[in-house]
Write an enzyme that holds these catalytic residues in place. Structure first.
Site, short mmCIF file in Angstrom:
data_model
loop_
_atom_site.label_atom_id
_atom_site.label_comp_id
_atom_site.label_asym_id
_atom_site.label_seq_id
_atom_site.Cartn_x
_atom_site.Cartn_y
_atom_site.Cartn_z
CB SER A 176 63.22 -12.64 43.49
OG SER A 176 64.10 -11.64 43.01
CG HIS A 202 64.99 -13.57 40.07
ND1 HIS A 202 63.94 -12.75 40.35
CD2 HIS A 202 64.53 -14.46 39.15
CE1 HIS A 202 62.87 -13.11 39.63
NE2 HIS A 202 63.22 -14.16 38.90
CG ASP A 298 60.00 -14.47 37.08
OD1 ASP A 298 59.29 -14.90 36.15
OD2 ASP A 298 61.12 -14.95 37.37
#
Length: 355
Positions: A176, A202, A298
Site C-alpha cells: 500500500s 492499493h 490488509d
C-alpha cells in the site's frame, strides 16, 4: 514532530478553494495543526523555512514552479513527508507515480468535478494519510551521477542469464503506501524467468494501467494488468485491473487469474487479503507470500492463511518501510517469522523459490 504534539501541516495549492477546504478538513482533527498555506512553491519554500512543518500537502500542477520540480528539490535539500494532491486522470496518474518515485509518501485523489464536495467526501482518508505521513520515513533524494561514456565503454549489453526455470512456484505480493516504489525495487531484482508473480497494490482504479506500464518498463519480467481467465505463467507479473480484486484459481495443473468485481474488503478494492486467500487455497505450499510497506492491516490475515497452508512468508522490515502498518500487523499476528530489508527481498524470494 514531538511525540504527543499535533502534526504541523503546510498546505500548498494554487486553488484558494482547495486550500480552504483542506484547511477545514485537517483542522477538524485535534491531532493536526494547519500552520499555513501557500499558493505556489516559491511561497511554500519561504514558509517551510519559517514554519518548519511536519508534513506538506502539495498540488502537482501549479504556477511559477511545477510541483514535481519543487518536490525533487525539496527531497534532495530538505526532505519532508509530502502527501500529493493529484487529479484522477490518466495524465494525473502518471505524474503521481513520478511524485512517489521522487519520495512523496502518499497521495490524495482530487475529483475532476465539484472539487469542494468531492474533497469533503474524502475527509477521513485525507486526515488518515496526513497523520500517517507524519510518522513515515523519508530519505534524501540522491541525484544519480551519470557515468562518463567513452567509445571504450560502449558495448553490447550481456544477455541476461537464465537462473531459474519452473512452473511450480507462485509469488504473491501485497503493498500500500510506499508500495509503488517498493514493488519497482523488488521486480527490478527478479530475473526474466522468475516464477509467476501476482500483485495487489492499493491504487485508484484510473491509476492501474499507468502503474502496470511503469513496472513493466523497470522489470525484466513482463508486467501486465490481469485479464479474467488468463493463465498464470513464469516470467510474468499480474496486477488487478482498475478497481477490481485479483484472485488465483486452479484449473487442472495450472493457475489462472480471476478478476473479481466483488465488494471492497478491509475498505480496499483491490484487497491484498482477497489475493492471498485465493493463493493459499489454490497454490498452498507452492506459494511464497510477501507484504511490503503500507498503511493499515490488509493482507495480514491472508498472509497467515498462506503460512498455515505451508507457504514461506516474509514482510518488509520496519527500517526500510515508508509505513510499517501492513507488514507490522502481519508480523505481530505471527503470519511470518522473517523481516527482510527492501533491497534484499527479490534475492530472498528467489532463494525461497529454489528451496
Amino acid at each position: 514532530m514531538i511525540h504527543g504534539s499535533p502534526c504541523r501541516v503546510l498546505i500548498v495549492d494554487d486553488s484558494a478553494v482547495v486550500r480552504q477546504i483542506l484547511s477545514e478538513i485537517l483542522a477538524s482533527d485535534p491531532a493536526i495543526d494547519v500552520i499555513g498555506t501557500a499558493a505556489d512553491p516559491l511561497l511554500a519554500r519561504e514558509k517551510i523555512k519559517r514554519l518548519a512543518p511536519d508534513v506538506i500537502t502539495l498540488d502537482v500542477e501549479m504556477p511559477r514552479m511545477d510541483g514535481l520540480a519543487f518536490l525533487e528539490n525539496l527531497m534532495r535539500l530538505h526532505p519532508l513527508p509530502v502527501v500529493m494532491i493529484s487529479s484522477l486522470t490518466e495524465r494525473g496518474a502518471d505524474t503521481t507515480l513520478q511524485a512517489l518515485a521522487l519520495g512523496a509518501v502518499d497521495f490524495i485523489s482530487k475529483p475532476r468535478f465539484d472539487v469542494a464536495r468531492g474533497l469533503q467526501g474524502y475527509a477521513e482518508e485525507i486526515i488518515g494519510k496526513v497523520k500517517m505521513a507524519a510518522r513515515s520515513r523519508v530519505r534524501t533524494l540522491a541525484r544519480p551521477v551519470a557515468p562518463r561514456i567513452t567509445l571504450d565503454t560502449v558495448a553490447p549489453a550481456p544477455a541476461r542469464s537464465i537462473r531459474f526455470r519452473t512452473t511450480d512456484r507462485l509469488i504473491a505480493i501485497g503493498a500500500s503506501a510506499g508500495g509503488t516504489e517498493a514493488l519497482r525495487v523488488v521486480l527490478e531484482g527478479l530475473p526474466a524467468d522468475a516464477p509467476a508473480v501476482v500483485l495487489t497494490q492499493h491504487l485508484p482504479a484510473t491509476f492501474s494501467t499507468a502503474f502496470a506500464e511503469r513496472l513493466d518498463r523497470h522489470s525484466a519480467m513482463s508486467v501486465r494488468e490481469a485479464t479474467d481467465g488468463e493463465a498464470v505463467l513464469p516470467g510474468h507479473a499480474y496486477l488487478p485491473p482498475g478497481g477490481k480484486h485479483l484472485r488465483v484459481i486452479r484449473d487442472g495443473a495450472r493457475w489462472r487469474c480471476r478478476v473479481d468485481d466483488g465488494p471492497a474488503v478491509n475498505r480496499h478494492k483491490p484487497a491484498v487479503d482477497v489475493l492471498f486467500r485465493s493463493v493459499a487455497e489454490s497454490a498452498g505450499a507452492n506459494a511464497i507470500g510477501a507484504i511490503l510497506t503500507g498503511m493499515g492491516d490488509d493482507g495480514a490475515r491472508g498472509l497467515l492463511e498462506l503460512k498455515n497452508a505451508g507457504a514461506p512468508t516474509l514482510v518488509q522490515d520496519e527500517t526500510t518501510s515508508v509505513v510499517w502498518g501492513m507488514p507490522g500487523a502481519a508480523f505481530k499476528l505471527g503470519a511470518t517469522d522473517e523481516q527482510v530489508p527492501l533491497e534484499r527481498i527479490a534475492e530472498r524470494l528467489m532463494s525461497l523459490a529454489r528451496g
